[in-house]
Design a protein around this motif. Structure first.
Motif, PDB file in Angstrom:
ATOM      1  N   ASN A  43       3.573   6.496  -7.709  1.00  0.00           N
ATOM      2  CA  ASN A  43       4.530   7.556  -7.451  1.00  0.00           C
ATOM      3  C   ASN A  43       5.921   6.935  -7.327  1.00  0.00           C
ATOM      4  N   GLY A  44       6.944   7.730  -7.646  1.00  0.00           N
ATOM      5  CA  GLY A  44       8.308   7.225  -7.530  1.00  0.00           C
ATOM      6  C   GLY A  44       9.121   7.544  -8.760  1.00  0.00           C
ATOM      7  N   SER A  45      10.161   6.754  -8.988  1.00  0.00           N
ATOM      8  CA  SER A  45      11.085   7.033 -10.091  1.00  0.00           C
ATOM      9  C   SER A  45      11.450   5.755 -10.832  1.00  0.00           C
ATOM     10  N   VAL A  50       2.483   2.413  -4.814  1.00  0.00           N
ATOM     11  CA  VAL A  50       1.144   2.402  -5.406  1.00  0.00           C
ATOM     12  C   VAL A  50       0.159   2.598  -4.261  1.00  0.00           C
ATOM     13  N   ASN A  51      -0.554   3.701  -4.305  1.00  0.00           N
ATOM     14  CA  ASN A  51      -1.463   4.038  -3.208  1.00  0.00           C
ATOM     15  C   ASN A  51      -2.793   4.486  -3.800  1.00  0.00           C
ATOM     16  N   GLY A  52      -3.761   3.556  -3.801  1.00  0.00           N
ATOM     17  CA  GLY A  52      -5.067   3.871  -4.371  1.00  0.00           C
ATOM     18  C   GLY A  52      -5.537   2.751  -5.266  1.00  0.00           C
ATOM     19  N   PRO A  53      -6.476   3.036  -6.155  1.00  0.00           N
ATOM     20  CA  PRO A  53      -6.966   1.995  -7.071  1.00  0.00           C
ATOM     21  C   PRO A  53      -5.865   1.564  -8.024  1.00  0.00           C
ATOM     22  N   ASP A  98     -11.334  -3.523  -0.560  1.00  0.00           N
ATOM     23  CA  ASP A  98     -12.095  -2.642  -1.440  1.00  0.00           C
ATOM     24  C   ASP A  98     -11.456  -2.473  -2.807  1.00  0.00           C
ATOM     25  N   GLY A  99     -10.369  -3.196  -3.064  1.00  0.00           N
ATOM     26  CA  GLY A  99      -9.699  -3.109  -4.357  1.00  0.00           C
ATOM     27  C   GLY A  99      -8.567  -2.109  -4.414  1.00  0.00           C
ATOM     28  N   ASN A 100      -8.409  -1.278  -3.395  1.00  0.00           N
ATOM     29  CA  ASN A 100      -7.320  -0.307  -3.374  1.00  0.00           C
ATOM     30  C   ASN A 100      -6.010  -0.973  -2.967  1.00  0.00           C
ATOM     31  N   LEU A 101      -4.898  -0.376  -3.424  1.00  0.00           N
ATOM     32  CA  LEU A 101      -3.570  -0.909  -3.159  1.00  0.00           C
ATOM     33  C   LEU A 101      -2.767   0.063  -2.310  1.00  0.00           C
ATOM     34  N   ASN A 102      -1.903  -0.502  -1.487  1.00  0.00           N
ATOM     35  CA  ASN A 102      -0.921   0.293  -0.736  1.00  0.00           C
ATOM     36  C   ASN A 102       0.369  -0.514  -0.730  1.00  0.00           C
ATOM     37  N   LEU A 103       1.141  -0.377  -1.828  1.00  0.00           N
ATOM     38  CA  LEU A 103       2.283  -1.247  -2.072  1.00  0.00           C
ATOM     39  C   LEU A 103       3.550  -0.437  -2.301  1.00  0.00           C
ATOM     40  N   ASP A 104       4.678  -1.016  -1.861  1.00  0.00           N
ATOM     41  CA  ASP A 104       6.005  -0.521  -2.223  1.00  0.00           C
ATOM     42  C   ASP A 104       6.590  -1.493  -3.236  1.00  0.00           C
ATOM     43  N   VAL A 105       7.051  -0.958  -4.361  1.00  0.00           N
ATOM     44  CA  VAL A 105       7.608  -1.785  -5.438  1.00  0.00           C
ATOM     45  C   VAL A 105       8.965  -1.225  -5.806  1.00  0.00           C
ATOM     46  N   ASN A 106      10.017  -2.035  -5.696  1.00  0.00           N
ATOM     47  CA  ASN A 106      11.337  -1.559  -6.096  1.00  0.00           C
ATOM     48  C   ASN A 106      12.160  -2.718  -6.637  1.00  0.00           C
ATOM     49  N   GLY A 107      13.177  -2.342  -7.407  1.00  0.00           N
ATOM     50  CA  GLY A 107      14.051  -3.345  -8.012  1.00  0.00           C
ATOM     51  C   GLY A 107      14.537  -2.872  -9.357  1.00  0.00           C
ATOM     52  N   ASN A 108      14.874  -3.807 -10.218  1.00  0.00           N
ATOM     53  CA  ASN A 108      15.301  -3.484 -11.575  1.00  0.00           C
ATOM     54  C   ASN A 108      14.796  -4.573 -12.512  1.00  0.00           C
TER      55      ASN A 108
END
Length: 807
Positions: free
Chosen positions: A416-418, A406-409, A371-381
């Motif tokens: 969310n995060g830092s 990233v949770n949603g469109p 449906d185009g929504n994302l549910n991803l964990d992104v980390n690194g530098n």
């Protein structure tokens, strides 16, 4: 339905008739309505049977057949008419009648047909030739294709031949279409398709505006027991080539392809270099599998393998760029991205690892939903230098660490995060600021970014910022900015330090406001010398036959193109500006020196307008100062510094004295980079005459040759070609705010040195060659009230309270 008829059979003159009627065609075809009637008669004579048949249908449609239907001289005429196409096809793009008429004729070679048809928008078609055995010539014309396909403009013309041979049916056809397109097809249609084709478009720009050049394709299509086999070669704009070969259908489908473009720059502006891709597509029990390898500009490489259809599609990919600096300037080093993608019921499950220059790394794992929504964990530098193309001419260096979800469109509000930085740096040449040791902590949550940032200026001092930005729409923000002894320097113009607090509030996309107050510390404004040169500014240099290493060095330094060598600080921002309401306070200790000037000023400014067009109200006025010309000392009567929309100060200083001919005034006015000097007098006199009276007390015609040289030296000093001078250099070396050599009332030579010993206390010491000396202290009690005290070596003392106010 009703039907009636009869027949009379005789040896050579038989007769027959038939009548039928269907009261409503809706009983057979519900989408239509109306009756159908059929009337037919047939008579026999020595030539054969003659027929006359008419069929009338719904909406005025009719079919007729009339003529000799049998015998060696048989000729049968037939017609078909539909008054309105949309009665039968409601969704047809055009309206109007359809008509067909023709003749069937018996010849020694067999039955021959000759028929023509017409349709709306002047569409026509014709068929001529033998029906038994089949040998037909056909043609068709569509004058306006846009009537049927609005996005295409032009006409279509087609012609050809369909022939029945012993081995099967053969076709030979050609067509021309919009934009001068041409297509030709030859070969067998039965028992197995075996045809060749040739197609071309002289210029694709008419179809794809951003692409300019011809397209041509040739190939064959053969039907085999396993499926259709294709072998195609194509050439396109900019030297592009493509090849596809193999079995295109069936359970054993297997195709190979080879595509190349010598230079992608015409297709992707800003990127230069060749692109090539080779691989295969084949049918497997699990689905269609791909195996592709590609090379691109800047020696980039990529490979993709896996199954793209079926119950469980899955891909592996690997992308490498040997030097990312070719894409992002000043960011040298390799980039490699590897990962997998697996399709699930809800979308694609991805797991990607990336490594880049300077230890860059990133991991992306999660689900990309159907449906185009994302549910991803992104980390690194990542290196902050990646921002270079977006913030030029500013440059941001260092590393940012990120830990995000990233949770949603796919929008900022879903993040969310830092994000954190340390030991980062920012160079802003257009603001003449370099920040070091940037420590930033950005927290993303609930569609907001909470910012906490501190940095140190390379020239001294600190800056801090904190607040929030809403990550939607125009990015509304509320950020507090603190300045702590922040030093700003233009080596040729000024040095100053700033303390204060500012607030940035409003949309960051444009329209936010900057408000607050800045307190200015000790400031040095230099009136620069122009230098002694006879050739002027260095002109633009064109390099002819420059070797490769010179070209590379100039490119890295940004010295190529029309803007080569331009001052980044001189380039204004063209984007939406921020509103201003900032008070600048500097009650004292603004020193202006150079070209004989040595002055102290104080005051305040109110900056309004916008960052694109600054409006300055207020100025810095003279506290004390003098002008030295050829050993003569003139106390300044008037002095002011103000700003007119940029960071270059605008100066005005006036000193006056009385000569034998009247009052003389020296006026220095203009931008600090190039102020102009004028000499005025009362009564009015030429400027050289005024200067001669000022310096030597005589007319210009009465001065000696040596005095003329001295006058020229004085003019050179005021014009900026006399240098800073020995006294100025000594003052700087001793760390004093004022240093002067004067003559006392008794004729003795005296040296005066002055220094601020606190924010509002100024003292100076004067020592004369006759042994006398005195010390004075100025204490600024308020903005307008000053206490002054003096102690001399002869025992004399003095004290006073002074009230001063500008009107």
């Amino acid at each position: 339905m009703t039907a009636s008829g009869g027949i009379e059979l005789r040896s050579n003159n038989s007769q027959a008739r038939f009548d039928a009627k269907l009261n409503d065609i809706a009983t057979v075809l519900p989408q239509y309505s109306g009756p159908i009637t059929i009337k037919a008669e047939a008579e026999q004579d020595t030539r054969g049977w003659t027929v006359d048949a008419v069929t009338d249908g719904p909406y005025g449609a009719a079919l007729t057949a009339k003529g000799l239907a049998t015998g060696e001289n048989a000729v049968l005429n037939f017609t078909a008419d539909v008054p309105e196409l949309r009665d039968f096809v409601p969704d047809a793009p055009v309206e109007g009648p359809i008509a067909l008429d023709g003749v069937l004729r018996q010849t020694p070679d067999g039955w021959q047909v000759d028929t023509k048809a017409s349709a709306p928008e002047d569409v026509t078609a014709s068929v001529q030739g033998l029906l038994t055995p089949l040998d037909l010539d056909f043609s068709a014309s569509i004058p306006r294709v846009e009537a049927f396909a609005p996005q295409v403009t032009g006409a279509v013309e087609a012609s050809g031949n369909l022939k029945q041979l012993e081995e099967g049916f053969q076709i030979d056809a050609k067509a021309s279409g919009p934009y001068a397109a041409q297509v030709a097809v030859q070969g067998m249609l039965t028992p197995m398709v075996d045809i060749s084709f040739d197609a071309s478009v002289p210029n694709l720009q008419a179809v794809v505006p951003q692409v300019n050049g011809p397209l041509a394709a040739t190939g064959t299509v053969r039907q085999t027991e396993k499926g259709f086999f294709v072998d195609t070669n194509a050439t396109g704009p900019y030297g592009a080539r493509a090849m596809v070969e193999g079995l295109a259908t069936g359970p054993d489908m297997s195709l190979t392809f080879d595509v190349s473009v010598p230079n992608v720059q015409p297709l992707v502006p800003g990127v230069s270099g060749p692109l090539a891709a080779k691989g295969s597509v084949r049918q497997t029990p699990a689905g269609i599998a791909v195996d592709t390898n590609a090379t691109g500009p800047y020696a980039a490489r990529a490979s993709v393998q896996g199954v793209v259809t079926g119950d469980a599609p899955a891909l592996n990919y690997d992308v490498t760029i040997p030097n990312l600096g070719a894409v992002v300037p000043k960011l040298s080093g390799p980039l490699n991205v590897t990962g997998t993608a697996q399709q699930e019921s809800a979308g694609w499950r991805v797991n990607t690892n990336a490594t880049g220059p300077a230890g860059t790394r990133a991991t992306i794992a999660g689900l990309v939903g159907s449906d185009g929504n994302l549910n991803l964990d992104v980390n690194g530098n990542a290196p902050l230098g990646l921002s270079a193309p977006f913030i030029a001419p500013r440059s941001l260096q260092g590393q940012a660490r990120f830990d995000l979800t990233v949770n949603g469109p796919p929008a900022l509000g879903s993040v969310n995060g830092s994000i954190q930085t340390s030991n980062a740096s920012l160079s802003a040449p257009n603001l003449r600021v370099t920040l070091q040791d940037i420590a930033a902590d950005i927290r993303l949550a609930n569609n907001r970014a909470q910012i906490d940032l501190s940095a140190r200026s390379a020239d001294g001092g600190q800056i801090k910022a904190g607040g929030a930005v809403t990550l939607t729409g125009s990015l509304p923000a509320d950020i507090q900015i603190g300045l702590n002894n922040l030093v700003l320097i233009d080596p040729s113009l000024y040095r100053t330090s700033l303390d204060g607090n500012l607030r940035l509030a409003g949309p960051l996309s444009g329209g936010a406001n900057i408000s607050g107050q800045i307190d200015v510390g000790e400031t040095e404004v230099s009136v620069p010398s122009t230098g002694m040169t006879s050739i002027g500014d260095i002109p633009q240099i064109d390099f002819i036959g420059a070797p490769a290493d010179v070209v590379a060095t100039r490119r890295k330094a940004g010295l190529t193109g029309a803007d080569a060598g331009t001052d980044p600080a001189a380039s204004g921002d063209s984007g939406p500006g921020f509103g201003l309401n900032v008070r600048i306070n500097a009650p004292r200790r603004i020193f202006v020196r150079g070209r004989g000037l040595d002055a102290e000023l104080g005051g305040s400014l109110l900056l309004t307008g916008s960052t694109n067009r600054i409006i300055s109200a207020g100025r810095f006025d003279l506290i004390r100062g003098r002008l030295d010309i050829l050993g003569k000392r003139f106390e300044l009567d008037e002095g002011a510094v103000r700003f007119q929309g940029d960071l270059v100060p605008y100066l005005r200083f006036v000193t006056s004295t009385t000569t034998n001919t009247g009052e003389v005034r020296i006026v220095i006015e203009g931008k600090a980079t190039s102020p102009e000097v004028s000499f005025e007098s009362t009564p009015d006199a030429p400027q050289d005459e005024v200067l001669a009276q000022l310096l030597f007390g005589r007319n210009i015609s009465e001065i000696s040759a040596f005095q003329a040289l001295q006058l020229a030296s004085a003019v050179a000093t005021l014009a900026g070609r006399g240098g800073a001078g020995v006294i100025s250099n000594l003052r700087t070396g001793f760390g004093l705010d004022d240093l002067d050599v004067t003559t006392t009332d008794s004729g003795a030579t005296a040296v005066r040195a002055g220094k601020y010993i606190s924010e509002n206390v100024y003292t100076d010491v004067t020592a004369a060659s006759d042994g006398t000396a005195d010390v004075s202290i100025n204490l600024d009690l308020t903005k307008n009230l000053t206490a002054k005290g003096t102690v001399g070596s002869d025992g004399n003392t003095g004290i006073g309270i002074f009230f001063e106010k500008d009107y």
